[in-house]
Design a protein around this motif. Structure first.
Motif, PDB file in Angstrom:
ATOM      1  N   ARG A 276      34.745  75.158  77.146  1.00 31.57           N
ATOM      2  CA  ARG A 276      34.750  76.629  77.206  1.00 31.57           C
ATOM      3  C   ARG A 276      35.766  77.234  76.257  1.00 31.57           C
ATOM      4  O   ARG A 276      35.493  78.257  75.626  1.00 31.57           O
ATOM      5  CB  ARG A 276      35.004  77.096  78.633  1.00 31.57           C
ATOM      6  CG  ARG A 276      33.869  76.736  79.552  1.00 31.57           C
ATOM      7  CD  ARG A 276      34.100  77.266  80.925  1.00 31.57           C
ATOM      8  NE  ARG A 276      33.979  78.708  80.936  1.00 31.57           N
ATOM      9  CZ  ARG A 276      33.164  79.379  81.726  1.00 31.57           C
ATOM     10  NH1 ARG A 276      32.405  78.742  82.570  1.00 31.57           N
ATOM     11  NH2 ARG A 276      33.112  80.679  81.690  1.00 31.57           N
ATOM     12  N   ILE A 277      36.940  76.626  76.158  1.00 31.87           N
ATOM     13  CA  ILE A 277      37.949  77.183  75.255  1.00 31.87           C
ATOM     14  C   ILE A 277      37.500  77.063  73.798  1.00 31.87           C
ATOM     15  O   ILE A 277      37.630  78.003  73.021  1.00 31.87           O
ATOM     16  CB  ILE A 277      39.329  76.534  75.492  1.00 31.87           C
ATOM     17  CG1 ILE A 277      39.868  76.971  76.850  1.00 31.87           C
ATOM     18  CG2 ILE A 277      40.312  76.925  74.392  1.00 31.87           C
ATOM     19  CD1 ILE A 277      41.110  76.258  77.294  1.00 31.87           C
ATOM     20  N   SER A 278      36.910  75.911  73.444  1.00 26.87           N
ATOM     21  CA  SER A 278      36.501  75.741  72.038  1.00 26.87           C
ATOM     22  C   SER A 278      35.373  76.698  71.652  1.00 26.87           C
ATOM     23  O   SER A 278      35.214  77.042  70.489  1.00 26.87           O
ATOM     24  CB  SER A 278      36.113  74.293  71.760  1.00 26.87           C
ATOM     25  OG  SER A 278      34.973  73.959  72.512  1.00 26.87           O
ATOM     26  N   MET A 279      34.596  77.139  72.624  1.00 25.60           N
ATOM     27  CA  MET A 279      33.524  78.081  72.299  1.00 25.60           C
ATOM     28  C   MET A 279      33.981  79.536  72.406  1.00 25.60           C
ATOM     29  O   MET A 279      33.551  80.390  71.637  1.00 25.60           O
ATOM     30  CB  MET A 279      32.323  77.863  73.228  1.00 25.60           C
ATOM     31  CG  MET A 279      31.696  76.497  73.050  1.00 25.60           C
ATOM     32  SD  MET A 279      29.949  76.464  73.443  1.00 25.60           S
ATOM     33  CE  MET A 279      29.943  76.815  75.165  1.00 25.60           C
ATOM     34  N   ASN A 280      34.855  79.813  73.376  1.00 27.99           N
ATOM     35  CA  ASN A 280      35.162  81.206  73.751  1.00 27.99           C
ATOM     36  C   ASN A 280      36.490  81.777  73.287  1.00 27.99           C
ATOM     37  O   ASN A 280      36.633  82.970  73.183  1.00 27.99           O
ATOM     38  CB  ASN A 280      35.195  81.321  75.282  1.00 27.99           C
ATOM     39  CG  ASN A 280      33.838  81.472  75.860  1.00 27.99           C
ATOM     40  OD1 ASN A 280      32.928  81.802  75.129  1.00 27.99           O
ATOM     41  ND2 ASN A 280      33.697  81.229  77.136  1.00 27.99           N
ATOM     42  N   GLN A 281      37.483  80.922  73.105  1.00 26.94           N
ATOM     43  CA  GLN A 281      38.849  81.447  72.991  1.00 26.94           C
ATOM     44  C   GLN A 281      39.499  81.291  71.622  1.00 26.94           C
ATOM     45  O   GLN A 281      40.651  81.649  71.436  1.00 26.94           O
ATOM     46  CB  GLN A 281      39.754  80.761  74.039  1.00 26.94           C
ATOM     47  CG  GLN A 281      39.282  80.903  75.469  1.00 26.94           C
ATOM     48  CD  GLN A 281      39.432  82.317  75.996  1.00 26.94           C
ATOM     49  OE1 GLN A 281      40.338  83.031  75.600  1.00 26.94           O
ATOM     50  NE2 GLN A 281      38.534  82.725  76.862  1.00 26.94           N
ATOM     51  N   ILE A 282      38.789  80.740  70.649  1.00 27.74           N
ATOM     52  CA  ILE A 282      39.400  80.513  69.336  1.00 27.74           C
ATOM     53  C   ILE A 282      39.215  81.728  68.435  1.00 27.74           C
ATOM     54  O   ILE A 282      38.099  82.206  68.276  1.00 27.74           O
ATOM     55  CB  ILE A 282      38.803  79.245  68.693  1.00 27.74           C
ATOM     56  CG1 ILE A 282      39.060  78.109  69.655  1.00 27.74           C
ATOM     57  CG2 ILE A 282      39.350  79.009  67.294  1.00 27.74           C
ATOM     58  CD1 ILE A 282      39.143  76.778  69.122  1.00 27.74           C
ATOM     59  N   PRO A 283      40.303  82.260  67.872  1.00 26.05           N
ATOM     60  CA  PRO A 283      40.171  83.448  67.028  1.00 26.05           C
ATOM     61  C   PRO A 283      39.415  83.144  65.729  1.00 26.05           C
ATOM     62  O   PRO A 283      39.741  82.188  65.033  1.00 26.05           O
ATOM     63  CB  PRO A 283      41.624  83.836  66.711  1.00 26.05           C
ATOM     64  CG  PRO A 283      42.468  83.057  67.648  1.00 26.05           C
ATOM     65  CD  PRO A 283      41.703  81.828  67.985  1.00 26.05           C
ATOM     66  N   VAL A 284      38.392  83.941  65.455  1.00 25.69           N
ATOM     67  CA  VAL A 284      37.569  83.772  64.251  1.00 25.69           C
ATOM     68  C   VAL A 284      37.358  85.152  63.617  1.00 25.69           C
ATOM     69  O   VAL A 284      37.197  86.150  64.313  1.00 25.69           O
ATOM     70  CB  VAL A 284      36.208  83.118  64.612  1.00 25.69           C
ATOM     71  CG1 VAL A 284      35.238  83.177  63.448  1.00 25.69           C
ATOM     72  CG2 VAL A 284      36.402  81.676  65.046  1.00 25.69           C
ATOM     73  N   LEU A 285      37.379  85.168  62.294  1.00 26.59           N
ATOM     74  CA  LEU A 285      37.198  86.416  61.552  1.00 26.59           C
ATOM     75  C   LEU A 285      35.710  86.771  61.431  1.00 26.59           C
ATOM     76  O   LEU A 285      34.901  85.906  61.112  1.00 26.59           O
ATOM     77  CB  LEU A 285      37.807  86.258  60.151  1.00 26.59           C
ATOM     78  CG  LEU A 285      37.915  87.499  59.278  1.00 26.59           C
ATOM     79  CD1 LEU A 285      39.045  88.391  59.757  1.00 26.59           C
ATOM     80  CD2 LEU A 285      38.133  87.117  57.827  1.00 26.59           C
ATOM     81  N   ALA A 286      35.375  88.040  61.711  1.00 24.98           N
ATOM     82  CA  ALA A 286      33.994  88.501  61.510  1.00 24.98           C
ATOM     83  C   ALA A 286      34.001  90.007  61.268  1.00 24.98           C
ATOM     84  O   ALA A 286      34.908  90.708  61.720  1.00 24.98           O
ATOM     85  CB  ALA A 286      33.127  88.178  62.726  1.00 24.98           C
ATOM     86  N   ILE A 287      32.980  90.478  60.551  1.00 25.06           N
ATOM     87  CA  ILE A 287      32.901  91.914  60.244  1.00 25.06           C
ATOM     88  C   ILE A 287      32.685  92.712  61.523  1.00 25.06           C
ATOM     89  O   ILE A 287      31.824  92.384  62.332  1.00 25.06           O
ATOM     90  CB  ILE A 287      31.783  92.180  59.199  1.00 25.06           C
ATOM     91  CG1 ILE A 287      32.204  91.601  57.843  1.00 25.06           C
ATOM     92  CG2 ILE A 287      31.486  93.665  59.091  1.00 25.06           C
ATOM     93  CD1 ILE A 287      31.141  91.657  56.767  1.00 25.06           C
ATOM     94  N   GLU A 288      33.508  93.751  61.699  1.00 22.96           N
ATOM     95  CA  GLU A 288      33.449  94.551  62.930  1.00 22.96           C
ATOM     96  C   GLU A 288      33.005  95.989  62.633  1.00 22.96           C
ATOM     97  O   GLU A 288      32.109  96.495  63.274  1.00 22.96           O
ATOM     98  CB  GLU A 288      34.836  94.530  63.598  1.00 22.96           C
ATOM     99  CG  GLU A 288      35.019  95.486  64.755  1.00 22.96           C
ATOM    100  CD  GLU A 288      34.412  94.984  66.060  1.00 22.96           C
ATOM    101  OE1 GLU A 288      33.965  93.825  66.099  1.00 22.96           O
ATOM    102  OE2 GLU A 288      34.381  95.773  67.017  1.00 22.96           O
ATOM    103  N   ASP A 289      33.663  96.632  61.663  1.00 21.16           N
ATOM    104  CA  ASP A 289      33.327  98.033  61.353  1.00 21.16           C
ATOM    105  C   ASP A 289      32.611  98.106  60.005  1.00 21.16           C
ATOM    106  O   ASP A 289      33.052  97.511  59.039  1.00 21.16           O
ATOM    107  CB  ASP A 289      34.608  98.876  61.272  1.00 21.16           C
ATOM    108  CG  ASP A 289      35.387  98.815  62.575  1.00 21.16           C
ATOM    109  OD1 ASP A 289      34.741  98.863  63.632  1.00 21.16           O
ATOM    110  OD2 ASP A 289      36.625  98.705  62.521  1.00 21.16           O
ATOM    111  N   VAL A 290      31.516  98.862  59.985  1.00 21.17           N
ATOM    112  CA  VAL A 290      30.782  99.038  58.737  1.00 21.17           C
ATOM    113  C   VAL A 290      30.607 100.530  58.472  1.00 21.17           C
ATOM    114  O   VAL A 290      30.157 101.262  59.348  1.00 21.17           O
ATOM    115  CB  VAL A 290      29.393  98.342  58.806  1.00 21.17           C
ATOM    116  CG1 VAL A 290      28.612  98.549  57.518  1.00 21.17           C
ATOM    117  CG2 VAL A 290      29.539  96.858  59.080  1.00 21.17           C
ATOM    118  N   GLY A 291      31.006 100.960  57.287  1.00 20.86           N
ATOM    119  CA  GLY A 291      30.804 102.355  56.893  1.00 20.86           C
ATOM    120  C   GLY A 291      29.661 102.405  55.904  1.00 20.86           C
ATOM    121  O   GLY A 291      29.776 101.889  54.801  1.00 20.86           O
TER     122      GLY A 291
END
Lengths: 261, 64
Positions: free
Chosen positions: A30-45
């Protein structure tokens, strides 16, 4: 707990864990799937989008594109000292293209040197003549629990199989049947004997047991030994994910102990 | 419509594999073998590719 690596290919890591429990394995999963910080696009203008896909869909597709980043350099936006976003908690991208033609993830331009797009060939949208797309995007670091676009890996585990073969009890025909019926090619017949090629391939489906009418061959599982698989779905490699998982689990355990006083 | 960026069930990025898959199956290769080759071994990702139809060209005609 003892780990032993089986193999690693195409971002998929397999290892055997000895002296552990399903609870521990599930915590790691569960930690390896859920809790690891990963960069991804969040806001798009969106400045201009005359393509066939709606703005929201384009933004959603952009969010799912895996990004190459240095986990040590990025903080979560809430934990960063700045208030409006800075290079330590955000990465900026731009995309500008005119039709006709397809728009790929490779057309996205990253504004920071240490952030890249992992796969260049992901189609984002398609433009006809006189259509164009122009947008700015901001990526942040977050965890899979928050949104599945931040998921680092797909992990799974199974009990380690124990396969017992009684050579006397099995007829030659039954041995051949076992080889044929096994979907994972665990067995082979050598010199009139049924041999196990690689028990780690076994998924405990018990097709072989059914085929021999439940005698001569038994398949059970070792409840303290596991085969664990980590498949990376981000730019991080599986070994780093496992290391980070251990770190996070340690942190969580410390927190609980701290609260107990 | 357009191939999803990630597998809908498991989250593995698959979008970049679609064009190779399409090209190779149109050339007459067996789709099962192509999927094995591309590293799509779970049935969620496989069904995504087997059942996908590109319709974005058609939709694009209705938007000006």
């Amino acid at each position: 707990m003892e780990l032993e690596k089986i193999d690693e290919e195409d971002g998929k890591l397999r290892f055997v864990v000895k002296d552990s429990s399903p609870a521990m394995m599930n915590a790691i999963r569960r930690i390896s799937m859920n809790q690891i910080p990963v960069l991804a696009i969040e806001d798009v203008g969106i400045i201009e989008n005359s393509s066939a896909l709606f703005d929201e869909i384009v933004a959603q597709r952009l969010g799912q594109i895996p990004l190459v980043f240095d986990p040590k350099k990025f903080d979560a936006r809430e934990e960063c000292d700045c208030e409006e976003g800075c290079v330590n908690c955000e990465a900026k991208f731009t995309l500008q293209k005119e039709g006709p033609g397809k728009v790929y993830s490779g057309d996205i331009v990253s504004e920071s040197d240490d952030v890249e797009i992992l796969y260049d060939g992901i189609p984002i949208t398609e433009l006809d003549e006189n259509q164009e797309i122009e947008l700015e995007a901001t990526a942040i670091v977050s965890i899979g629990e928050d949104h599945s676009k931040h998921q680092a890996a797909i992990s799974s585990y199974q009990y380690y199989p124990i396969i017992d073969v009684d050579q006397e009890e099995l007829t030659d025909d039954e041995k051949e049947e076992c080889v044929e019926v096994c979907p994972r090619n665990v067995f082979e017949v050598d010199d009139g004997k049924l041999k196990i090629v690689d028990e780690k391939r076994c998924t405990l489906c018990k097709e072989c047991v059914q085929e021999t009418d439940f005698d001569g061959i038994t398949v059970t599982s070792d409840e303290e030994k596991f085969i664990f698989k980590i498949e990376s779905v981000s730019s991080l490699n599986p070994e780093d994910i496992l290391e980070k998982t251990a770190e996070i689990l340690d942190g969580k355990a410390e927190k609980v102990i701290g609260k107990l006083g | 419509m357009i191939i999803p960026v990630r597998c809908i069930s498991c989250g593995k990025p698959v979008g970049h594999l679609w064009e190779e898959y399409k090209e190779r199956t149109e050339d007459g290769e067996d789709s099962g073998e192509v999927l094995d080759d591309l590293g799509l071994d779970r049935y969620c990702c496989r069904s995504l590719f087997l059942t996908h139809t590109d319709l974005i060209h058609r939709a694009a005609k209705f938007k000006k």
